[in-house]
Design a protein around this motif. Sequence first.
Motif, short mmCIF file in Angstrom:
data_model
loop_
_atom_site.label_atom_id
_atom_site.label_comp_id
_atom_site.label_asym_id
_atom_site.label_seq_id
_atom_site.Cartn_x
_atom_site.Cartn_y
_atom_site.Cartn_z
N PHE A 144 2.54 1.91 6.26
CA PHE A 144 1.46 1.21 5.42
C PHE A 144 1.26 2.09 4.12
O PHE A 144 0.89 1.48 2.96
CB PHE A 144 0.00 1.41 5.88
CG PHE A 144 -0.47 2.51 6.43
CD1 PHE A 144 -1.43 3.24 5.57
CD2 PHE A 144 -0.27 3.23 7.53
CE1 PHE A 144 -2.00 4.73 5.91
CE2 PHE A 144 -0.79 4.65 8.15
CZ PHE A 144 -1.51 5.23 7.05
N LEU A 145 1.59 3.44 4.06
CA LEU A 145 1.48 4.18 3.11
C LEU A 145 2.80 3.90 1.96
O LEU A 145 2.50 3.89 0.85
CB LEU A 145 1.65 5.57 3.25
CG LEU A 145 1.08 6.82 2.46
CD1 LEU A 145 -0.10 6.42 2.05
CD2 LEU A 145 1.44 8.02 3.05
N VAL A 148 1.69 0.80 0.05
CA VAL A 148 0.64 1.27 -0.90
C VAL A 148 1.61 1.83 -2.26
O VAL A 148 1.32 1.65 -3.37
CB VAL A 148 -0.37 2.06 -0.61
CG1 VAL A 148 -1.23 2.48 -1.83
CG2 VAL A 148 -1.32 1.34 0.49
N TYR A 152 2.07 0.49 -5.83
CA TYR A 152 1.65 1.20 -7.12
C TYR A 152 2.81 1.31 -8.03
O TYR A 152 2.76 1.02 -9.46
CB TYR A 152 1.22 2.65 -6.91
CG TYR A 152 0.99 3.61 -8.02
CD1 TYR A 152 -0.10 3.12 -8.61
CD2 TYR A 152 1.86 4.33 -8.45
CE1 TYR A 152 -0.41 4.00 -9.93
CE2 TYR A 152 1.41 5.08 -9.71
CZ TYR A 152 0.31 4.62 -10.38
OH TYR A 152 0.03 5.76 -11.48
N VAL A 156 1.74 -2.11 -10.19
CA VAL A 156 0.76 -1.42 -11.29
C VAL A 156 1.49 -0.67 -12.24
O VAL A 156 1.04 -1.12 -13.30
CB VAL A 156 -0.25 -0.33 -10.45
CG1 VAL A 156 -1.26 0.14 -11.06
CG2 VAL A 156 -0.82 -1.12 -9.14
N VAL A 251 -0.99 -5.05 4.09
CA VAL A 251 -0.88 -4.37 2.95
C VAL A 251 -0.75 -5.44 1.81
O VAL A 251 -1.28 -5.19 0.73
CB VAL A 251 0.01 -3.20 2.91
CG1 VAL A 251 0.06 -2.73 1.55
CG2 VAL A 251 -0.31 -2.14 3.96
#
Lengths: 310, 288
Positions: A144-145, A148, A152, A156, A251
């Motif tokens: 899950f990390l 993320v 990013y 992002v 996620v």
Amino acid sequence: MFGFVLARLLRSLIVLFATVTFVFIVLRLSGDPAQQMLSDIATPEALAAFRTQWGLDRSIAEQYLLYLANAFQGNFGTSFADGREVFTVIGERVPKTLSVTVPAFLLTMLIGIPAGILAAVRRETAADKAVMAGAVVGYSIPNFLLGVALIYLFAVWLRVLPSSGSSTWQHAILPVATLVLAGAATISRFTRSTLIDVLGQPYIAAARADGIPEREIILRHALPNAAIPLVTMLGFGAGGMLGGAVFVETVFAWPGLGSGFVRAVNSGDLNVVQAMILTFTAFMVSINLTVDILYAALNPKIRLGNHDAS
Amino acid sequence: MTQARTPAWSGRRPRLPAFGWPLSIWMCGAWIAAAIAVGATAQWIAPYDHLQQFPLTRLAAPGALPGHVLGTDYLGRDLLSNLLAATQTTLVIALVGSLICAVIGTSLGLLAAHFGGWLDNLIMGLADAMASVPFIVVALGILAFFGSSPLLFMLLVGIANWERYARLTRGLILSANLEGYAEAARIIGVPDRRVYWRHILPNIAGPLIVQLTVNFPEIILLESGLSFLGLGIQPPATSLGLMVADGRNYLATAWWLSALPGLIIVVTTLSISLLGDFLRDRFDARLR
């Protein structure tokens, strides 16, 4: 070989039966199903109608048989979330999950196994250390990390890939990448240690003493013997993909079985939850059965009918 | 094997073995010591209560705001205080979970080895079944049927991987029973319970402790994963996984809200794994 496969098939069926029975017991233990499935404000008539519909007014043995019959026909009632048949809800999500887990599984093997072989053959060199360092880090980052972090990085910061949804094939890239990075770490570690074990066997030393070239030794003698434990690892790898899908789909808001399972648990949609448990178990049982059959086909001790050795 | 690979080792003049350990192992140890210190003292060393909100200074970057070293989150809570509290929660749950797991698994393995027969088959069959389905599926099922409470959650992370202890203990006890010392103790009339507790258990403790160092980081990951999904630790309590999940909505503006708790998860699990691997290699070499 035939007897072996038959025995494994029987065991798979027993596991499925046991799971259905387990879910039945837990469902009955966790309270009055009618009260739970409907709501607190349900009228006595509605509760009675529900009990009749699902046979809850009959004896526990009859209830169990009825439940079994319904479960094996895929009949789990309707989802509370939207009132549709649970079977339809799950059926829509299966292809979505397969479309990320199957490519992820194949890529994991394509990356993990060669990396592990390289590390084992070039043991204690920079290549080995690099592979192992990558594997340890990949193993310590929960998926899950990692998901993320990839969002990013690519959605992002670089703005090259979408972060959530499933409308185009680009949406699948990050979920697949997350599953592959986590999976390849485990597979390469396992491949390396298996191959190192095999390379330490006396018959390898004998082959070396015979003057057989190292390349030949690895391809003809070591790898076929390492293949047998590796096949059992395939089962764990596939299980890892299914377990990982729970996190990764959540996620990336990918509408597969995993995110559906989490959503059903969060909203208390018990009809969907029990069907999810059985779907996941059925997947795992069929994977394990496939692995067992492959194992039997690869292992001459079983293939040639010597059952004592299995 | 380890000795053969590190010939320089034996040539040095004798020193305390720990001085020769690589720097990376020292760093792992230091991080674990710091994490344990935080786990024990978080509520006293945190600059603020982790729930205290400063609405006027929300989403401050680390270092930008005097008094909040690591900045503030989307409700204006002090990030450092939250990280300390979350680390404490995560470590306490992992510790209790690990112990529950070790006790349940070891006891079941012992029962299976001692009684054999149908009980052995039942326990080992259960272990096979547990190992064949990803634990997250079992966990989600239990949480759905029984709801999430702190106690249940701790038990839940405690039953993950119990089958590894059970298999390991069963195997170790079966082989220990064949060894001279257990047989000798039985012959002179030592009762079974005492043979297991005083003779066999101390002898098989090594591999069980190694299993604990393998299991501990996995329980940290399971706890943070479930909390990340919103099914584990519930607010107002906090955990590292929950913080990662909360910060996810602010990735574009305040990436550190997810990155810092994530970093703590990774560095902690990595340190325990590396230190565990290293110690296992060393102790194996000593035993040989």
